[in-house]
Design a protein around this motif. Structure first.
Motif, PDB file in Angstrom:
ATOM      1  N   ALA A  59       0.693  -1.394  -0.008  1.00  0.00           N
ATOM      2  CA  ALA A  59       0.070  -0.126  -0.077  1.00  0.00           C
ATOM      3  C   ALA A  59       0.784   1.166  -0.007  1.00  0.00           C
ATOM      4  O   ALA A  59       0.547   2.286  -0.888  1.00  0.00           O
ATOM      5  CB  ALA A  59      -0.919  -0.056   1.319  1.00  0.00           C
ATOM      6  N   LEU A  60       2.042   1.239   0.775  1.00  0.00           N
ATOM      7  CA  LEU A  60       2.814   2.428   0.659  1.00  0.00           C
ATOM      8  C   LEU A  60       3.517   2.826  -0.398  1.00  0.00           C
ATOM      9  O   LEU A  60       3.483   3.647  -0.925  1.00  0.00           O
ATOM     10  CB  LEU A  60       3.843   2.287   1.842  1.00  0.00           C
ATOM     11  CG  LEU A  60       4.777   3.381   2.286  1.00  0.00           C
ATOM     12  CD1 LEU A  60       4.191   4.582   2.470  1.00  0.00           C
ATOM     13  CD2 LEU A  60       6.010   3.006   3.343  1.00  0.00           C
ATOM     14  N   VAL A  61       3.964   1.724  -1.249  1.00  0.00           N
ATOM     15  CA  VAL A  61       4.733   1.755  -2.499  1.00  0.00           C
ATOM     16  C   VAL A  61       3.756   2.133  -3.706  1.00  0.00           C
ATOM     17  O   VAL A  61       4.053   3.175  -4.251  1.00  0.00           O
ATOM     18  CB  VAL A  61       5.420   0.397  -2.794  1.00  0.00           C
ATOM     19  CG1 VAL A  61       5.738   0.577  -4.267  1.00  0.00           C
ATOM     20  CG2 VAL A  61       6.521   0.226  -1.830  1.00  0.00           C
ATOM     21  N   SER A  62       2.490   1.663  -3.677  1.00  0.00           N
ATOM     22  CA  SER A  62       1.462   2.022  -4.491  1.00  0.00           C
ATOM     23  C   SER A  62       1.115   3.684  -4.184  1.00  0.00           C
ATOM     24  O   SER A  62       0.862   4.308  -5.242  1.00  0.00           O
ATOM     25  CB  SER A  62       0.421   1.178  -4.457  1.00  0.00           C
ATOM     26  OG  SER A  62      -0.482   1.353  -3.298  1.00  0.00           O
ATOM     27  N   THR A  63       0.923   3.679  -3.181  1.00  0.00           N
ATOM     28  CA  THR A  63       0.582   5.354  -2.773  1.00  0.00           C
ATOM     29  C   THR A  63       1.666   6.365  -3.162  1.00  0.00           C
ATOM     30  O   THR A  63       1.427   7.333  -3.966  1.00  0.00           O
ATOM     31  CB  THR A  63       0.179   5.687  -1.383  1.00  0.00           C
ATOM     32  OG1 THR A  63      -0.727   4.647  -0.992  1.00  0.00           O
ATOM     33  CG2 THR A  63      -0.308   6.952  -1.277  1.00  0.00           C
ATOM     34  N   LEU A  64       3.129   5.857  -2.902  1.00  0.00           N
ATOM     35  CA  LEU A  64       4.059   6.890  -3.332  1.00  0.00           C
ATOM     36  C   LEU A  64       4.216   6.754  -4.764  1.00  0.00           C
ATOM     37  O   LEU A  64       4.392   7.884  -5.499  1.00  0.00           O
ATOM     38  CB  LEU A  64       5.375   6.156  -2.651  1.00  0.00           C
ATOM     39  CG  LEU A  64       5.297   6.429  -0.861  1.00  0.00           C
ATOM     40  CD1 LEU A  64       6.812   5.972  -0.739  1.00  0.00           C
ATOM     41  CD2 LEU A  64       5.309   8.134  -0.915  1.00  0.00           C
ATOM     42  N   ALA A  65       4.006   5.717  -5.409  1.00  0.00           N
ATOM     43  CA  ALA A  65       4.029   5.958  -6.962  1.00  0.00           C
ATOM     44  C   ALA A  65       2.888   6.587  -7.748  1.00  0.00           C
ATOM     45  O   ALA A  65       3.155   7.356  -8.436  1.00  0.00           O
ATOM     46  CB  ALA A  65       3.973   4.314  -7.459  1.00  0.00           C
ATOM     47  N   PHE A  66       1.600   6.515  -7.236  1.00  0.00           N
ATOM     48  CA  PHE A  66       0.543   7.247  -7.708  1.00  0.00           C
ATOM     49  C   PHE A  66       0.987   8.796  -7.366  1.00  0.00           C
ATOM     50  O   PHE A  66       0.518   9.392  -8.165  1.00  0.00           O
ATOM     51  CB  PHE A  66      -0.624   6.969  -6.828  1.00  0.00           C
ATOM     52  CG  PHE A  66      -2.039   7.529  -7.236  1.00  0.00           C
ATOM     53  CD1 PHE A  66      -2.438   7.407  -8.525  1.00  0.00           C
ATOM     54  CD2 PHE A  66      -2.588   8.823  -6.331  1.00  0.00           C
ATOM     55  CE1 PHE A  66      -3.622   8.275  -8.781  1.00  0.00           C
ATOM     56  CE2 PHE A  66      -3.548   9.456  -6.917  1.00  0.00           C
ATOM     57  CZ  PHE A  66      -4.202   9.227  -8.047  1.00  0.00           C
ATOM     58  N   ALA A  67       1.323   9.144  -6.229  1.00  0.00           N
ATOM     59  CA  ALA A  67       1.527  10.488  -5.964  1.00  0.00           C
ATOM     60  C   ALA A  67       2.708  11.111  -6.716  1.00  0.00           C
ATOM     61  O   ALA A  67       2.897  12.264  -7.507  1.00  0.00           O
ATOM     62  CB  ALA A  67       2.106  10.464  -4.145  1.00  0.00           C
ATOM     63  N   VAL A  68       3.728  10.335  -7.185  1.00  0.00           N
ATOM     64  CA  VAL A  68       4.753  10.724  -8.074  1.00  0.00           C
ATOM     65  C   VAL A  68       4.277  10.864  -9.469  1.00  0.00           C
ATOM     66  O   VAL A  68       4.716  12.086 -10.168  1.00  0.00           O
ATOM     67  CB  VAL A  68       6.098   9.627  -7.985  1.00  0.00           C
ATOM     68  CG1 VAL A  68       6.922  10.031  -9.045  1.00  0.00           C
ATOM     69  CG2 VAL A  68       6.569   9.706  -6.488  1.00  0.00           C
ATOM     70  N   LEU A  69       3.364  10.072  -9.976  1.00  0.00           N
ATOM     71  CA  LEU A  69       2.692  10.252 -11.301  1.00  0.00           C
ATOM     72  C   LEU A  69       1.984  11.411 -11.201  1.00  0.00           C
ATOM     73  O   LEU A  69       2.150  11.928 -12.218  1.00  0.00           O
ATOM     74  CB  LEU A  69       2.200   8.931 -11.447  1.00  0.00           C
ATOM     75  CG  LEU A  69       2.795   7.522 -11.742  1.00  0.00           C
ATOM     76  CD1 LEU A  69       2.036   6.384 -12.018  1.00  0.00           C
ATOM     77  CD2 LEU A  69       3.800   7.654 -13.187  1.00  0.00           C
ATOM     78  N   LEU A  70       1.237  11.636 -10.300  1.00  0.00           N
ATOM     79  CA  LEU A  70       0.393  12.792 -10.234  1.00  0.00           C
ATOM     80  C   LEU A  70       1.439  13.888 -10.344  1.00  0.00           C
ATOM     81  O   LEU A  70       0.759  14.753 -11.069  1.00  0.00           O
ATOM     82  CB  LEU A  70      -0.729  12.778  -9.295  1.00  0.00           C
ATOM     83  CG  LEU A  70      -1.584  13.783  -8.886  1.00  0.00           C
ATOM     84  CD1 LEU A  70      -2.667  13.968 -10.255  1.00  0.00           C
ATOM     85  CD2 LEU A  70      -2.484  13.815  -7.410  1.00  0.00           C
ATOM     86  N   TRP A  71       2.241  14.162  -9.509  1.00  0.00           N
ATOM     87  CA  TRP A  71       3.096  15.404  -9.445  1.00  0.00           C
ATOM     88  C   TRP A  71       3.619  15.748 -10.961  1.00  0.00           C
ATOM     89  O   TRP A  71       3.699  16.564 -11.369  1.00  0.00           O
ATOM     90  CB  TRP A  71       4.057  15.045  -8.327  1.00  0.00           C
ATOM     91  CG  TRP A  71       4.966  16.411  -8.166  1.00  0.00           C
ATOM     92  CD1 TRP A  71       6.469  16.282  -8.809  1.00  0.00           C
ATOM     93  CD2 TRP A  71       4.885  17.706  -7.693  1.00  0.00           C
ATOM     94  NE1 TRP A  71       6.883  17.527  -8.492  1.00  0.00           N
ATOM     95  CE2 TRP A  71       6.029  18.575  -7.844  1.00  0.00           C
ATOM     96  CE3 TRP A  71       3.764  18.161  -7.348  1.00  0.00           C
ATOM     97  CZ2 TRP A  71       5.949  19.746  -7.716  1.00  0.00           C
ATOM     98  CZ3 TRP A  71       3.875  19.586  -6.858  1.00  0.00           C
ATOM     99  CH2 TRP A  71       4.845  20.121  -7.094  1.00  0.00           C
TER     100      TRP A  71
END
Length: 314
Positions: A59-71
């Motif tokens: 969950a942590l890795v997927s959340t960070l990956a989504f945040a990076v892609l969004l940014w």
């Protein structure tokens, strides 16, 4: 010479031995509870722990990956530099923050007063709507009309009606504060919603509870106050907290009547520098104000669900 019945001495010795020695069903149960878990149970616990850690890491890795892609997606847009200068200026945010905080303190005070008045008025309307007997029909009709009216009128429209219509009636010679008028409109609207929440909670209490209280000699008012309402309030606590979260946002609408709250302070700061960063500051402050209540509402909802699944009495 005294004689004893057969088996008396033996049974008494056995009972004394049971009390002294701790043998018997209770002692056996305690001993079984004190038995350490087996190796199979220990392996199962380790496997559950590993799965929980793996799920948390995923969950942590997927959340960070989504945040990076969004940014990356937002910052790579052609108009990002212009949006950053107009909405995310640190200097404008720092200069407007003191005035916005003073306005936010007004919002918090309005929220506290409106929440208390809403709970009282909503409970009163809910109790009136649950009254039995034909003699209470006029009050039930009045309460029903109140709920239908103020649930149907949009809050922003009601703010204008109360804010400009009530002063025109000239009840007083002085000027009525826009804060008082805005708080009144918020209480009228949210009391209609909260009354329906309370009424739903009252109707979920089984009629036997009320009948049992009446059979013990309690009056209708006493049975409602001591038996029905405590159970109803516990059952509807999650939706009540959700309404409170919604009210936290809507208290910012009192700025439409001229009250210098956080939203009005942000508008003044925006007009001074023609920069929209103060609105972003207000949005973040309201989010910080509502997040604890939202998490509390989630916790209360989960706790109530677990108690219901466990068969506890709410």
């Amino acid at each position: 010479m005294s004689t004893a019945r057969p088996g008396t001495s033996g049974s008494g010795t056995a009972r004394r031995g049971t009390r002294r020695g701790g043998s018997g069903p209770a002692a056996g149960t305690a001993a079984s509870l004190a038995t350490p878990p087996s190796s199979l149970e220990l392996r199962r616990r380790e496997e559950r722990t590993r799965r929980a850690r793996r799920s948390t890491l995923t969950a942590l890795v997927s959340t960070l990956a989504f945040a990076v892609l969004l940014w990356v997606g937002v910052t790579s847009a052609p108009g990002w530099p212009r949006v950053q200068a107009a909405f995310l200026d640190p200097q404008v945010a720092a200069s407007s923050l003191p005035g916005i905080l003073r306005g936010l303190w007004l919002n918090v005070r309005v929220l506290a007063v409106a929440a208390v008045l809403t709970l009282v008025l909503g409970m009163l309307v809910a109790v009136v709507r649950t009254l039995r007997g034909p003699v209470w029909l006029p009050l039930r009709l009045l309460a029903t009309g109140y709920v239908d009216l103020f649930r149907g009128v949009p809050l922003i429209v009601l703010l204008y009606i109360v804010g400009f219509g009530v002063p025109a009636l000239r009840f007083t010679d002085g000027r009525i504060s826009s804060v008082v008028l805005g708080t009144t409109a918020i209480v009228l609207t949210y009391s209609a919603y909260v009354s329906e929440v309370f009424r739903a909670g009252i109707e979920t209490v089984h009629p036997s509870q009320r009948l049992g209280a009446r059979s013990l000699g309690l009056s209708y008012a006493q049975s409602m106050r001591l038996v029905v309402l405590p159970q109803a309030v516990r059952r509807v606590m999650p939706p009540l907290l959700n309404d409170f979260v919604a009210m936290q946002k809507d208290v910012g609408l009192i700025s439409l009547l001229g009250a210098v709250d956080a939203v009005r302070a942000a508008q003044i700061a925006q007009l001074d520098g023609f920069n929209f960063t103060p609105y972003v500051v207000v949005a973040l402050l309201f989010v910080l104000l509502s997040v604890p209540t939202a998490r509390l509402a989630d916790w209360v909802s989960i706790r109530a669900t677990r108690r219901e699944q466990a068969g506890a009495v709410l």
